[in-house]
Design an enzyme around this catalytic site. Structure first.
Site, PDB file in Angstrom:
ATOM      1  N   GLY A  12     -12.510  80.008 -37.530  1.00 45.74           N
ATOM      2  CA  GLY A  12     -11.091  80.144 -37.800  1.00 45.74           C
ATOM      3  C   GLY A  12     -10.780  81.431 -38.554  1.00 45.74           C
ATOM      4  N   ASP A  13      -9.502  81.658 -38.792  1.00 45.00           N
ATOM      5  CA  ASP A  13      -9.032  82.830 -39.560  1.00 45.00           C
ATOM      6  C   ASP A  13      -9.373  84.148 -38.870  1.00 45.00           C
ATOM      7  OD1 ASP A  13      -8.294  81.039 -41.733  1.00 45.00           O
ATOM      8  OD2 ASP A  13     -10.423  80.972 -42.227  1.00 45.00           O
ATOM      9  N   LYS A  16      -5.713  84.995 -34.955  1.00 45.40           N
ATOM     10  CA  LYS A  16      -5.086  84.495 -33.735  1.00 45.40           C
ATOM     11  C   LYS A  16      -3.577  84.642 -33.769  1.00 45.40           C
ATOM     12  CE  LYS A  16      -6.945  80.446 -34.266  1.00 45.40           C
ATOM     13  NZ  LYS A  16      -7.782  80.771 -35.459  1.00 45.40           N
ATOM     14  N   GLY A  40      -3.181  78.061 -40.746  1.00 46.46           N
ATOM     15  CA  GLY A  40      -2.125  79.017 -41.004  1.00 46.46           C
ATOM     16  C   GLY A  40      -2.296  80.266 -40.176  1.00 46.46           C
ATOM     17  N   HIS A  41      -1.256  80.663 -39.471  1.00 46.13           N
ATOM     18  CA  HIS A  41      -1.271  81.906 -38.704  1.00 46.13           C
ATOM     19  C   HIS A  41      -0.347  82.911 -39.379  1.00 46.13           C
ATOM     20  CE1 HIS A  41      -2.674  79.845 -34.719  1.00 46.13           C
ATOM     21  NE2 HIS A  41      -3.625  79.977 -35.619  1.00 46.13           N
ATOM     22  N   GLN A 224      -7.569  76.848 -36.097  1.00 45.49           N
ATOM     23  CA  GLN A 224      -8.972  76.879 -36.503  1.00 45.49           C
ATOM     24  C   GLN A 224      -9.811  77.695 -35.500  1.00 45.49           C
ATOM     25  OE1 GLN A 224      -7.579  73.379 -36.584  1.00 45.49           O
ATOM     26  NE2 GLN A 224      -7.059  73.583 -38.714  1.00 45.49           N
ATOM     27  N   ARG A 305     -12.191  83.314 -48.777  1.00 40.87           N
ATOM     28  CA  ARG A 305     -13.094  83.035 -47.660  1.00 40.87           C
ATOM     29  C   ARG A 305     -14.486  83.589 -47.929  1.00 40.87           C
ATOM     30  NH1 ARG A 305      -8.398  85.277 -43.883  1.00 40.87           N
ATOM     31  NH2 ARG A 305      -7.077  83.426 -43.832  1.00 40.87           N
TER      32      ARG A 305
END
Length: 441
Positions: A12-13, A16, A40-41, A224, A305
């Site tokens: 994810g992250d 996208k 979250g996008h 994700q 992250r």
């Protein structure tokens, strides 16, 4: 135009949101097929940041139709807050947004159960966001979930709520020594949510297929990433839904025959949030540099992250599972300051017999993956600014060499290269929405 899936290739992250926003220009419909508001996008337009959680990124384009599919679990309060927040920012939301009547609803007891469950795990916590996503999917599979359509019928909603709270309150008070959930308050709150959301709720399976029958192109948006997929990710440190391309069909009621291409999104390095094995993780100054330069903090939770080098072994797994027809490579510019860049091409694992083995396919066993160490190939860094570059030929030679190496080792074409956060900072070598169109009969 084609019907294209955008899928995260890592944990994810991957960026996208930007890629979906970019491709939305060429689509008529943007449809979200799984996950909840734990994702979250982030999209940046004209230096203005928009963070989306449940609503598809296409909402930032006024004339596009946006669909939240039945595979998504919806927290009504969070969705209403997101709608109102976007409206305050001048984003139009009206007849362009639809919510599946079969989408399951996140209830207050889902949050309470998840939080209490995580606390009870101690050091073995999975690292969930505590937003009730997992327990909502548990109820869905246990056939005790409440759907959006149920909220529109007061009698049905009240009966399902009463039945569920009978068991939930026992669990919360006896197992976790927590507080009971008040039925009257939940009922009152959710009937208010239902009144607000009723105009958006419809049979989206019929809607999306009718739109495609009329020749409209669809961009399928996942949340994700593949390595967090409930079936194909690093279980148990995964999300609770099908984050890979297969989730499109079940999460929206669309035949696989209607999908023309699958675009995998990957960073030029690797990150993940929460617990779980991460073979290329860097717990040193280099990892901190990636985090700071890449702004690697969760769009939903703000959590830092974990950062590491690119992992080819896990990416091969993602390519196989999804059947990517192309790759969008993001955050290339984050590597601009690196003297040397490493790429993990295999793992080394010492088994119980003491023998050291080289592994080139991602292990399914959590304990084996946790014990794997990366085998690296080193490449030269380019030590030059790539931010905002829009043509491949303008990239430094060593940056192009890095891209060429990724294509070669993964045996797949990189169609899009993101060189910054904003919509304009991108190199498009091949437009999936235009070039993967279905051949004429």
């Amino acid at each position: 135009m084609a019907n294209i899936v955008v899928v995260g290739a890592q944990w994810g992250d991957e960026g996208k949101g930007k890629i979906v926003d970019l491709m939305t220009e060429y689509a008529d419909v943007v449809a979200r097929y799984q996950g909840g508001h734990n994702a979250g996008h982030t999209v940046i337009i004209n230096d203005k940041k928009y963070v989306l959680h449940l609503i598809p990124s296409g909402i930032l384009h006024r004339k596009k139709t946006c669909i939240i599919g039945n595979g998504v679990v919806v927290d009504p309060a969070a969705l209403i807050e997101e709608i109102e927040g976007l409206k305050r920012e001048g984003v139009y939301i009206g007849k362009n947004l639809y919510i599946s009547e079969n989408a399951h609803v996140i209830m207050p007891y889902h949050n309470a159960i998840e939080t209490a469950g995580e606390e009870s795990r101690g050091k073995k916590r999975i690292g969930t966001t505590g937003r009730g996503i997992g327990p909502a999917y548990v109820d869905k599979m246990a056939r005790s979930g409440i759907r959006m359509i149920d909220m529109l019928d007061q009698r049905i909603f009240r009966e399902k709520l009463r039945r569920n709270l009978y068991e939930v309150n026992f669990l919360l008070t006896e197992r976790y020594r927590g507080k009971r959930i008040n039925m009257r308050k939940v009922y009152t709150d959710y009937m208010r949510y239902a009144e607000y959301l009723a105009p958006y709720i419809t049979d989206t399976t019929v809607l999306i297929n009718r739109l495609m029958d009329r020749g409209m192109s669809v961009l399928f948006e996942g949340a994700q990433g593949t390595l967090l997929d409930i079936d194909h990710g690093t279980y148990p440190y995964v999300t609770s839904s099908s984050a890979s391309a297969g989730g499109v069909c079940t999460g929206l009621g669309v035949s696989p025959m209607r999908i023309d291409g699958i675009l995998g999104v990957m960073k030029a390095y690797t990150t993940r949030v929460g617990g779980g094995p991460f073979p290329t993780e860097l717990k040193d100054r280099t990892g901190e540099t990636l985090r700071l330069r890449g702004g690697e903090y969760g769009a939903t939770t703000g959590r830092p992250r974990r950062c590491g080098w690119l992992d080819v072994v896990s990416l091969r797994h993602s390519i196989r599972v999804n059947g990517f027809t192309g790759i969008a490579l993001t955050k290339l510019d984050v590597l601009d300051t690196m003297d040397r860049i490493k790429v993990c091409v295999a793992y080394e694992y010492k088994g119980p017999d003491g023998k050291l083995r080289r592994i080139k396919e991602m292990p399914k066993s959590f304990s084996i993956l946790e014990g794997c160490r990366p085998v690296y190939k080193e490449l030269d860094g380019w030590k030059s600014n790539t931010k905002g570059i829009k043509r491949l030929k303008d990239l430094p030679a060593k940056a192009r060499a890095y891209i060429d190496y990724i294509e070669e080792v993964l045996n797949i074409n990189i169609d899009i290269i993101s060189t910054g956060q904003s919509r304009e900072e991108v190199i498009i070598l091949k437009n999936p929405m235009k070039d993967y169109s279905r051949p004429k009969a």
